[in-house]
Write an enzyme that holds these catalytic residues in place. Sequence first.
Site, PDB file in Angstrom:
ATOM      1  N   TYR A   1      12.052   4.730  -4.119  1.00 22.17           N
ATOM      2  CA  TYR A   1      12.527   4.645  -2.735  1.00 22.17           C
ATOM      3  C   TYR A   1      14.020   4.938  -2.724  1.00 22.17           C
ATOM      4  CZ  TYR A   1       8.028   2.840  -1.320  1.00 22.17           C
ATOM      5  OH  TYR A   1       6.686   2.737  -1.060  1.00 22.17           O
TER       6      TYR A   1
ATOM      7  N   TYR B   1       4.605   4.500  -7.299  1.00 17.40           N
ATOM      8  CA  TYR B   1       5.671   3.519  -7.554  1.00 17.40           C
ATOM      9  C   TYR B   1       5.252   2.621  -8.708  1.00 17.40           C
ATOM     10  CZ  TYR B   1       8.427  -0.703  -6.876  1.00 17.40           C
ATOM     11  OH  TYR B   1       9.241  -1.784  -7.080  1.00 17.40           O
TER      12      TYR B   1
ATOM     13  N   ARG C   1       1.493   1.466  -8.467  1.00 11.99           N
ATOM     14  CA  ARG C   1       0.836   1.453  -7.169  1.00 11.99           C
ATOM     15  C   ARG C   1       0.364   2.878  -6.882  1.00 11.99           C
ATOM     16  NH1 ARG C   1       2.017  -0.335  -2.057  1.00 11.99           N
ATOM     17  NH2 ARG C   1      -0.204  -0.614  -2.332  1.00 11.99           N
TER      18      ARG C   1
ATOM     19  N   HIS D   1       1.483   6.355  -1.604  1.00 16.09           N
ATOM     20  CA  HIS D   1       1.198   5.882  -0.242  1.00 16.09           C
ATOM     21  C   HIS D   1       2.382   6.157   0.669  1.00 16.09           C
ATOM     22  CE1 HIS D   1       3.249   2.635  -2.389  1.00 16.09           C
ATOM     23  NE2 HIS D   1       3.845   2.392  -1.222  1.00 16.09           N
TER      24      HIS D   1
ATOM     25  N   HIS E   1       4.110   4.325   4.137  1.00 19.97           N
ATOM     26  CA  HIS E   1       4.096   3.116   4.969  1.00 19.97           C
ATOM     27  C   HIS E   1       4.284   3.483   6.440  1.00 19.97           C
ATOM     28  CE1 HIS E   1       4.806   0.077   1.734  1.00 19.97           C
ATOM     29  NE2 HIS E   1       5.315   1.115   1.108  1.00 19.97           N
TER      30      HIS E   1
HETATM   31  C1  BEZ Z   1       5.362  -0.885  -2.091  1.00 18.79           C
HETATM   32  O1  BEZ Z   1       5.889   0.105  -2.492  1.00 18.79           O
HETATM   33  O2  BEZ Z   1       4.735  -0.827  -1.072  1.00 18.79           O
HETATM   34  C2  BEZ Z   1       5.430  -2.172  -2.842  1.00 18.79           C
HETATM   35  C3  BEZ Z   1       6.135  -2.220  -4.016  1.00 18.79           C
HETATM   36  C4  BEZ Z   1       6.197  -3.421  -4.719  1.00 18.79           C
HETATM   37  C5  BEZ Z   1       5.551  -4.544  -4.232  1.00 18.79           C
HETATM   38  C6  BEZ Z   1       4.853  -4.471  -3.045  1.00 18.79           C
HETATM   39  C7  BEZ Z   1       4.772  -3.279  -2.343  1.00 18.79           C
HETATM   40 FE    FE Z   2       5.546   1.347  -0.873  1.00 12.25          FE
END
Ligand code: BEZ
Ligand code: FE
Length: 246
Positions: free
Chosen positions: A138, A171, A192, A195, A197
């Site tokens: 990010y 991520y 992860r 995605h 958001h």
């Molecule tokens: C995310 O990128 O959405 C995320 C990253 C770490 C913990 C929870 C969400």
């Molecule tokens: Fe995220």
Amino acid sequence: MSARNQRLVKVVDALVKDLHEFVLDHRVTEEELRRAMDFLTEVGKNDEMPGLADAFAMTTVADNVTHEEANRSATPSNIEGPFYLADAPSLSPPYRVGRPDEAGDPLVFRGRILDGPSGRPVPTALVDLWQADAVGNYDIQDPGAPAFNLRGRLTARDGTFELRTVVPGAYEIPKNGAVGRLLKQIGRHAFRPRHIHFKISADGWQPLTTQIYFAGDQWIESDSIGAAKPGLVAPLNDREGVLVSE
Ligand code: BEZ
Ligand code: FE
């Protein structure tokens, strides 16, 4: 006693009962309890409590409880995560985010904003979106990134919007903290799935915070925080070199 305190009494009693059962069921020793407390102390000192709640999928379970009713008839909610910034820039059409030369696979993302129960388009909706770059960072993790990179607020009209961006990378939860160390010790990866958001709001509708994932993602079945849900997975089609998700 106020209603609030009664709730606290009830949940603390239940938690203590469950913890006692846990210690008995797993024959937890004094030494193991001491190590668990050292771990939690380190997590607290490092400000990693939200990360621990995520890694144990507690945030996702609480999100499901909070939005249970709305999730029955609409796109499911999903956790906000730690990287939301209020006040992202308002975008003008045609909508795009990222640097002019943003690295990564170009993506055209087409979204539809529909009334949950009826499926009718919502005339005007505000879409606040944010995502990682192509390598999964990010903007606020990358000192070289411009402010609010890969973020923005746009207006969806007649229930649709189109956004040009790049496909976000996966991520990975930082490995150098107490939570990352625990995941490694128990043999869990820290990724992860890719995605984007979204926070979507419209006058007369409940706001929705969610994430959209991509079909075929390597980590979709084993999201390290257990947040990816089947109802949030969109296809990613290659149309003459441009990836399109809709
Ligand atoms: C995310 O990128 O959405 C995320 C990253 C770490 C913990 C929870 C969400
Ligand atoms: Fe995220």
